[in-house]
Scaffold this active site. Structure first.
Site, mmCIF file in Angstrom:
data_model
loop_
_atom_site.group_PDB
_atom_site.id
_atom_site.type_symbol
_atom_site.label_atom_id
_atom_site.label_comp_id
_atom_site.label_asym_id
_atom_site.label_seq_id
_atom_site.Cartn_x
_atom_site.Cartn_y
_atom_site.Cartn_z
ATOM 1 C CE LYS A 22 -2.230 2.761 3.373
ATOM 2 N NZ LYS A 22 -1.442 3.475 4.399
ATOM 3 C CG ASN A 23 2.236 2.836 3.647
ATOM 4 O OD1 ASN A 23 1.080 3.335 3.244
ATOM 5 N ND2 ASN A 23 2.560 2.582 4.700
ATOM 6 N NE ARG A 93 -0.002 12.522 6.803
ATOM 7 C CZ ARG A 93 0.004 13.606 7.339
ATOM 8 N NH1 ARG A 93 -1.191 13.881 7.569
ATOM 9 N NH2 ARG A 93 1.059 14.369 7.661
ATOM 10 C CB CYS A 117 -4.213 6.541 10.525
ATOM 11 S SG CYS A 117 -4.924 5.074 9.565
ATOM 12 N NE ARG A 122 0.154 10.656 9.735
ATOM 13 C CZ ARG A 122 -0.073 9.536 8.951
ATOM 14 N NH1 ARG A 122 -1.317 9.295 8.973
ATOM 15 N NH2 ARG A 122 0.618 9.022 8.124
ATOM 16 N N PRO A 123 3.046 16.425 11.087
ATOM 17 C CG PRO A 123 5.018 16.943 12.176
ATOM 18 C CD PRO A 123 3.936 16.044 12.299
ATOM 19 C CB ILE A 124 3.662 17.903 5.740
ATOM 20 C CG1 ILE A 124 2.862 19.291 5.609
ATOM 21 C CG2 ILE A 124 2.920 16.880 5.859
ATOM 22 C CD1 ILE A 124 2.051 19.380 4.246
ATOM 23 C CG ASP A 125 8.345 19.992 9.867
ATOM 24 O OD1 ASP A 125 7.370 19.020 10.004
ATOM 25 O OD2 ASP A 125 9.538 20.004 10.502
ATOM 26 C CG ASP A 306 3.182 1.539 9.115
ATOM 27 O OD1 ASP A 306 2.698 2.196 10.290
ATOM 28 O OD2 ASP A 306 3.358 1.704 8.262
ATOM 29 C CB ILE A 328 7.299 6.181 14.490
ATOM 30 C CG1 ILE A 328 8.185 5.364 14.123
ATOM 31 C CG2 ILE A 328 6.698 7.253 13.276
ATOM 32 C CD1 ILE A 328 9.524 5.869 13.661
ATOM 33 N NE ARG A 398 -6.996 5.327 4.576
ATOM 34 C CZ ARG A 398 -6.118 5.417 5.581
ATOM 35 N NH1 ARG A 398 -6.287 5.398 6.774
ATOM 36 N NH2 ARG A 398 -4.642 5.491 5.285
HETATM 37 C C1 EPZ Z 1 4.522 6.843 6.510
HETATM 38 O O1 EPZ Z 1 3.638 7.825 6.817
HETATM 39 C C2 EPZ Z 1 3.349 5.553 6.088
HETATM 40 N N1 EPZ Z 1 2.178 6.141 5.278
HETATM 41 C C3 EPZ Z 1 2.781 5.389 7.514
HETATM 42 O O2 EPZ Z 1 2.075 4.224 7.577
HETATM 43 C C4 EPZ Z 1 4.065 4.888 8.416
HETATM 44 O O3 EPZ Z 1 3.465 4.605 9.868
HETATM 45 C C5 EPZ Z 1 4.862 6.057 8.631
HETATM 46 O O4 EPZ Z 1 5.612 6.280 7.192
HETATM 47 C C6 EPZ Z 1 6.174 5.529 9.147
HETATM 48 O O5 EPZ Z 1 6.967 4.533 9.027
HETATM 49 C C7 EPZ Z 1 2.503 6.141 4.063
HETATM 50 O O6 EPZ Z 1 3.735 5.769 3.482
HETATM 51 C C8 EPZ Z 1 1.451 6.673 3.208
HETATM 52 P P1 EPZ Z 1 6.707 9.593 8.166
HETATM 53 P P2 EPZ Z 1 4.454 9.183 6.919
HETATM 54 O O7 EPZ Z 1 6.984 11.159 7.620
HETATM 55 O O8 EPZ Z 1 5.269 9.307 5.520
HETATM 56 C C9 EPZ Z 1 7.647 13.110 11.825
HETATM 57 C C10 EPZ Z 1 0.030 2.925 7.824
HETATM 58 O O9 EPZ Z 1 -0.395 2.220 8.699
HETATM 59 N N2 EPZ Z 1 7.705 14.165 10.798
HETATM 60 O O10 EPZ Z 1 7.721 8.772 8.001
HETATM 61 O O11 EPZ Z 1 3.480 10.334 7.136
HETATM 62 C C11 EPZ Z 1 6.380 12.425 12.177
HETATM 63 O O12 EPZ Z 1 5.603 13.247 12.957
HETATM 64 C C12 EPZ Z 1 0.500 4.432 7.936
HETATM 65 O O13 EPZ Z 1 0.429 2.239 6.709
HETATM 66 C C13 EPZ Z 1 7.645 15.486 11.024
HETATM 67 O O14 EPZ Z 1 8.264 15.808 12.036
HETATM 68 O O15 EPZ Z 1 5.382 9.280 8.185
HETATM 69 C C14 EPZ Z 1 6.674 11.347 12.460
HETATM 70 O O16 EPZ Z 1 7.118 11.211 14.013
HETATM 71 C C15 EPZ Z 1 0.387 4.922 9.117
HETATM 72 N N3 EPZ Z 1 7.766 16.189 10.012
HETATM 73 C C16 EPZ Z 1 7.865 10.977 11.757
HETATM 74 O O17 EPZ Z 1 8.479 12.017 11.264
HETATM 75 C C17 EPZ Z 1 7.647 15.975 8.726
HETATM 76 O O18 EPZ Z 1 7.377 16.641 7.779
HETATM 77 C C18 EPZ Z 1 8.039 9.913 10.622
HETATM 78 O O19 EPZ Z 1 6.920 10.237 9.953
HETATM 79 C C19 EPZ Z 1 7.155 14.507 8.383
HETATM 80 C C20 EPZ Z 1 7.171 13.697 9.512
#
Ligand code: EPZ
Length: 423
Positions: A22-23, A93, A117, A122-125, A306, A328, A398
């Site tokens: 999926k991801n 997401r 979810c 869940r910031p995107i900074d 996950d 995480i 999903r």
């Molecule tokens: C991906 O989410 C997955 N989703 C998530 O899977 C998974 O839990 C996660 O990676 C971690 O492996 C998809 O791939 C669609 P991250 P993502 O950016 O990309 C922080 C599932 O169940 N962060 O790796 O959104 C954030 O808050 C889902 O399949 C920032 O601070 O996760 C977290 O603590 C749920 N700033 C950490 O980094 C940012 O700009 C990792 O988040 C981005 C992230």
């Protein structure tokens, strides 16, 4: 309203075939916007996040042709818009990948703030930091992200946090940029590597995916006319491995990449569960209660967040007390309240939880609080004595294709039931 009804007390036995990740799929589909040609993606999981991603591509003007349930051909040569429909992007997401892909392709993107979810903030900074470093201006206004750039110019970007989303998104924005982009402190998950492999198969020049540093030499165009097969879903495979452990079952998990699951394999062996690995399959079997174990979730190759709720079910039945630290997400123990309704003894402490192992779970009405929590509750329902009903299963749909059919083929008594809403 749909719900799953499970009559529990089953030991799962048999074979299960794993689908595409999926991801990876939810990133590969937006990535096709960068391709100046026609491309086919196979081994796609037929799940709601994939279906909605394809609808968004169509809304942007791409021609999307389904060749059966698990393969799609996309012609994005003549897209007509760089504004994704907000009502669709807010549903999941991974819609944030449209920003990187549209920015790379059109130098302009308007995308609604992503949904998905509820796992806490869940910031995107870090995504935005990457786009800005490449020369884009990014504004967030009225629930939308507006990113635009005259030119995208390669540069060096150090991510403050290891992020799957930011790594892939910055990669998407930079494949067609001028010059070389270096992204440091990147995520190494199999789906990050899969997106790089897909883009390279179309003519991109991306090196280092799967290590801490990715180097992208911008190219003028990506060619199509290729079929790309999505990498097997590491998390779906891990879900069935843990289902075997929790139900004291015996499952052969086929069409997976065992190396992607080394961390879970090691943990299961520590828990006294038998694991045999083959080229593209894994057998997990046991006839004993698992041993207690402690876990901290981390970016790949660490223990994946996950698969945290699913191992939580096995540990709630373990011999002894276990601790899980969630490294995480700030809020990924919501499922423990549901498991406690089934007789588990779990103390949720926010970023960690204490699992006091018990011998039996009992069926109860519970609700899926997110995608992986839903998968964990299915496993719990299969182990539990009596009947469990799980609501909010749209979360599960999903991310898992045919989950009840797959569990049923392993012996579970699980039905999808449509219930009239009371209100
Ligand atoms: C991906 O989410 C997955 N989703 C998530 O899977 C998974 O839990 C996660 O990676 C971690 O492996 C998809 O791939 C669609 P991250 P993502 O950016 O990309 C922080 C599932 O169940 N962060 O790796 O959104 C954030 O808050 C889902 O399949 C920032 O601070 O996760 C977290 O603590 C749920 N700033 C950490 O980094 C940012 O700009 C990792 O988040 C981005 C992230």
């Amino acid at each position: 309203m749909e719900k799953l009804v499970i009559k529990g007390g089953t030991r799962l036995e048999g074979n299960v075939v794993i689908g595409g990740a999926k991801n990876a799929a939810v990133a590969l589909l937006p990535a096709t916007l960068l391709v100046d040609g026609i491309c086919t993606i196979s081994n796609l999981p037929y799940i709601s996040d994939v279906k909605i991603s394809c609808k968004i591509l169509e809304e942007l003007g791409a021609k999307v042709t389904w060749n059966g349930k698990n393969e799609v051909t996309i012609d994005a040569r003549n897209i007509s818009s760089s504004q994704a429909p907000i009502d669709m992007t807010s549903k999941f997401r991974a819609s944030y990948y449209l920003i990187g892909a549209l920015l790379g392709r059109c130098h302009h993107a308007i995308v609604g703030l992503p949904g998905g979810c509820n796992l806490g903030a869940r910031p995107i900074d870090q995504h935005i930091k990457g786009f800005e470093a490449l020369g884009a201006t990014v504004e967030i206004c009225e629930g939308k992200i507006n990113a635009h750039a005259k030119d995208l110019i390669g540069t060096s970007i150090y991510l403050d946090k290891v992020s799957v989303g930011a790594t892939i998104n910055v990669m998407l924005a930079s494949v067609l940029a001028k010059g070389t982009t270096i992204i440091e402190n990147v995520a190494k998950e199999p789906h990050v590597v899969d997106v790089a492999n897909f883009l390279n198969s179309m003519g991109a020049d991306i090196r280092g995916a799967g290590t801490d540093l990715i180097k992208i030499n911008g190219v003028e165009r990506l060619n199509g006319n290729t079929t790309y097969s999505v990498v097997p879903d590491q998390i779906e495979a891990g879900t069935f491995m843990l289902a075997a452990a929790a139900t004291k079952g015996n499952i052969l998990i086929k069409n997976c990449i065992p190396e992607h699951l080394d961390c879970l394999t090691a943990k299961l062996i520590e828990m006294g569960v038998n694991v045999e690995t083959f080229n593209d399959s894994i057998r997990v079997y046991t006839d004993k209660r698992p041993n207690k174990a402690n876990i901290t979730t981390m970016p790949y190759p660490g223990y994946p967040t996950d698969l945290q709720p699913q191992i939580g079910v096995a540990l709630s039945l373990a011999d002894g007390t276990s601790i899980i630290n969630e490294g995480i997400w700030e809020s990924r123990f919501q499922y423990t309240a549901e498991l406690n309704k089934m007789g588990a003894h779990i103390i949720d402490q926010g970023r960690s939880a204490i699992f006091q192992g018990i011998t039996d779970l009992y069926g109860a009405p519970v609700a899926a609080t997110d995608l992986r929590a839903g998968a964990a509750l299915i496993i719990a329902g299969i182990v539990a004595h009596g009947e469990t009903s799980i609501t909010n299963i749209y979360h599960i749909d999903r991310g898992y294709e045919n989950i009840e059919d797959k569990f049923r083929s392993l012996g579970a008594n699980i039905q999808r039931v449509i219930e009239e809403d009371i209100f």
